[in-house]
Design an enzyme around this catalytic site. Sequence first.
Site, short mmCIF file in Angstrom:
data_model
loop_
_atom_site.label_atom_id
_atom_site.label_comp_id
_atom_site.label_asym_id
_atom_site.label_seq_id
_atom_site.Cartn_x
_atom_site.Cartn_y
_atom_site.Cartn_z
CG ASP A 35 -19.17 -48.80 22.83
OD1 ASP A 35 -19.95 -48.18 23.23
OD2 ASP A 35 -18.51 -49.70 23.60
CG PHE A 83 -23.73 -41.22 24.98
CD1 PHE A 83 -24.95 -40.82 25.74
CD2 PHE A 83 -23.58 -40.59 23.65
CE1 PHE A 83 -25.91 -40.10 24.86
CE2 PHE A 83 -24.60 -39.79 23.03
CZ PHE A 83 -25.79 -39.44 23.71
CB THR A 127 -26.91 -39.68 36.05
OG1 THR A 127 -27.78 -40.13 37.09
CG2 THR A 127 -25.58 -39.69 36.70
CG ASP A 128 -31.69 -38.18 38.25
OD1 ASP A 128 -31.06 -39.12 37.97
OD2 ASP A 128 -32.95 -38.24 38.19
CD GLU A 129 -28.69 -43.16 39.48
OE1 GLU A 129 -28.17 -43.56 40.35
OE2 GLU A 129 -29.17 -43.71 38.62
CE1 TYR A 152 -23.64 -44.43 36.34
CE2 TYR A 152 -25.45 -43.76 37.66
CZ TYR A 152 -24.80 -43.82 36.53
OH TYR A 152 -25.26 -43.14 35.56
CE LYS A 156 -22.34 -40.27 34.36
NZ LYS A 156 -21.89 -40.40 32.89
CE LYS A 191 -28.21 -49.63 34.24
NZ LYS A 191 -27.86 -49.27 33.02
N GLY A 277 -27.48 -48.66 50.62
CA GLY A 277 -27.45 -47.29 50.41
C GLY A 277 -28.54 -46.80 49.23
P1 NAD Z 1 -24.80 -48.61 28.93
O1 NAD Z 1 -24.15 -49.22 30.28
O2 NAD Z 1 -25.99 -49.11 28.07
O3 NAD Z 1 -23.75 -48.24 27.88
C1 NAD Z 1 -22.56 -47.78 28.16
C2 NAD Z 1 -21.73 -48.09 26.72
O4 NAD Z 1 -20.31 -47.34 27.12
C3 NAD Z 1 -21.50 -49.31 26.31
O5 NAD Z 1 -21.52 -49.27 24.85
C4 NAD Z 1 -19.90 -49.76 26.78
O6 NAD Z 1 -19.25 -50.65 25.69
C5 NAD Z 1 -19.32 -48.57 26.59
N1 NAD Z 1 -18.17 -48.37 27.40
C6 NAD Z 1 -17.91 -48.58 28.91
N2 NAD Z 1 -16.87 -48.37 29.17
C7 NAD Z 1 -16.05 -47.83 28.16
C8 NAD Z 1 -14.85 -47.34 27.93
N3 NAD Z 1 -13.80 -47.49 28.95
N4 NAD Z 1 -14.48 -46.81 26.92
C9 NAD Z 1 -15.25 -47.14 25.71
N5 NAD Z 1 -16.43 -47.11 25.92
C10 NAD Z 1 -16.77 -48.14 26.98
O7 NAD Z 1 -25.32 -47.16 29.55
P2 NAD Z 1 -26.38 -46.00 29.14
O8 NAD Z 1 -27.18 -46.37 30.09
O9 NAD Z 1 -26.50 -46.12 27.62
O10 NAD Z 1 -25.69 -44.62 29.75
C11 NAD Z 1 -25.11 -43.99 28.89
C12 NAD Z 1 -24.60 -42.67 29.56
O11 NAD Z 1 -25.97 -41.93 30.12
C13 NAD Z 1 -23.84 -42.91 30.68
O12 NAD Z 1 -22.89 -42.02 31.00
C14 NAD Z 1 -24.87 -42.70 32.04
O13 NAD Z 1 -24.15 -42.50 33.05
C15 NAD Z 1 -25.80 -41.94 31.48
N6 NAD Z 1 -27.23 -41.80 31.94
C16 NAD Z 1 -27.76 -42.91 31.97
C17 NAD Z 1 -29.00 -43.01 32.26
C18 NAD Z 1 -30.05 -44.21 32.29
O14 NAD Z 1 -31.04 -44.13 32.57
N7 NAD Z 1 -29.53 -45.43 31.70
C19 NAD Z 1 -29.67 -42.04 32.89
C20 NAD Z 1 -28.90 -40.49 32.90
C21 NAD Z 1 -27.50 -40.38 32.38
P1 TYD Z 2 -32.16 -49.26 37.96
O1 TYD Z 2 -32.84 -49.61 36.89
O2 TYD Z 2 -30.97 -49.79 38.49
O3 TYD Z 2 -31.75 -47.66 37.86
P2 TYD Z 2 -31.12 -46.61 39.05
O4 TYD Z 2 -30.78 -47.31 40.42
O5 TYD Z 2 -30.03 -46.17 38.27
O6 TYD Z 2 -32.16 -45.60 39.58
O7 TYD Z 2 -33.20 -49.24 39.27
C1 TYD Z 2 -34.15 -48.38 39.25
C2 TYD Z 2 -35.09 -48.66 40.52
O8 TYD Z 2 -35.46 -49.82 40.55
C3 TYD Z 2 -34.02 -48.55 41.83
O9 TYD Z 2 -34.79 -47.80 42.85
C4 TYD Z 2 -33.63 -49.95 42.08
C5 TYD Z 2 -35.13 -50.76 41.84
N1 TYD Z 2 -34.74 -52.40 41.29
C6 TYD Z 2 -35.46 -53.11 41.81
O10 TYD Z 2 -36.21 -53.06 42.59
N2 TYD Z 2 -34.97 -54.56 41.50
C7 TYD Z 2 -34.09 -54.71 40.58
O11 TYD Z 2 -33.90 -55.83 40.08
C8 TYD Z 2 -33.34 -53.48 39.82
C9 TYD Z 2 -32.58 -53.94 38.81
C10 TYD Z 2 -33.78 -52.49 40.50
#
Ligand code: NAD
Ligand code: TYD
Length: 338
Positions: A35, A83, A127-129, A152, A156, A191, A277
């Site tokens: 990491d 991850f 991700t589903d995105e 983003y 992905k 988030k 967007g």
């Molecule tokens: P996060 O941003 O909390 O964590 C990302 C981690 O990756 C951090 O520890 C960061 O230090 C490390 N990192 C970033 N760039 C790096 C690099 N160049 N080399 C090594 N380490 C690096 O993200 P998260 O929410 O834990 O997401 C983890 C994975 O799951 C991602 O691939 C994301 O796309 C995917 N994902 C997230 C969600 C969600 O809801 N958060 C949903 C579906 C998929």
């Molecule tokens: P987010 O947690 O950024 O996840 P993602 O955009 O990857 O789904 O946002 C979740 C939803 O919440 C998204 O529709 C954007 C909205 N949102 C707000 O309305 N206000 C905020 O401050 C943030 C961070 C997100």
Amino acid sequence: MAKKVLVTGGAGFIGSNFLNYVLRQRDDWEVVNLDKLTYAGNLENLKEIEEKPNYTFVKGDITNNELVNYLFEKYRFDYVINFAAESHVDRSILGSEVFFRTNVVGTNVLLEASRRFGIEKFLQVSTDEVYGSLGETGLFTEQTPLSPNSPYSSSKAGADLMAKSFHHTYDLPVVITRCSNNYGPYQFPEKLIPLMIINALNDKELPVYGDGLNVRDWIYVIDHNRAVELALENGKPGEVYNVGASREMKNIEIVKLILKILGKPESLIKYVKDRPGHDRRYAIDSSKIQSELGWKPSFEFEEAIVQTVEWYLKNKSWWERIISGEYQKYYETQYGQR
Ligand code: NAD
Ligand code: TYD
């Protein structure tokens, strides 16, 4: 024989929950966590497991070819779970370059090393995105065409295509999981859910984008992690598995629920300018992983969201350290205020 497992991004939200979960029960894995410790990486998340003899932390960048190859040479990994990523849509709108570098180039570096050294399975955490946005009805299936809308999600999708091509071209055993929005402990407060909890606790405005009617499909992080573990061990190479708990919520519903749990007034809600967007609706069909691998979600949203809010209440020092530092600058850029 113990499996040698490279976990990247294990200090982030989902990765640290994965390591805390998996290392509690698996002595048959020897894990290296690579990491970079970007703003989102936090070793505090891993206090529970850092002393374990089958766990090693390496601070480094997945785009660093030399380092990645050195680690493969040294540990001869059986499994790779990727991850590591830049993960926040709003940050990708402010600047996309690092998203391309980490998410696409970084994944490519890991795939190349995996091909060179030979591995048993490569799990790409996606991700589903990548599917884009839905209208009022319908669900994302694994057949839904990729149509990412943000920098983003485009990065992905790029990583997914690269991973798939390594399976098709070199027969590298790649499996991709595409999960919906996660919530739970250790989620960085940029988030939606942690941001709203923390702002409410501090009696600060809760910034809801646009009309607040965008829909996300929520899953507790441990259910996602169980799916990753299962797809790694039992998933069929070349396949994609959608992961979700069928819990669609409008953003405004989540925000109001958090206020209710905390006993805070709805007058804290502030509708702000919409995200450019902004994807309208995500909803995932996870029947494939359920029928083929026997996964199903085990956490009820109603209970797990309350537990999550309680975790942020109990772990104030964790997030206070975050919001007092670097993150404050991002918050000012994104929301124009303290
Ligand atoms: P996060 O941003 O909390 O964590 C990302 C981690 O990756 C951090 O520890 C960061 O230090 C490390 N990192 C970033 N760039 C790096 C690099 N160049 N080399 C090594 N380490 C690096 O993200 P998260 O929410 O834990 O997401 C983890 C994975 O799951 C991602 O691939 C994301 O796309 C995917 N994902 C997230 C969600 C969600 O809801 N958060 C949903 C579906 C998929
Ligand atoms: P987010 O947690 O950024 O996840 P993602 O955009 O990857 O789904 O946002 C979740 C939803 O919440 C998204 O529709 C954007 C909205 N949102 C707000 O309305 N206000 C905020 O401050 C943030 C961070 C997100």
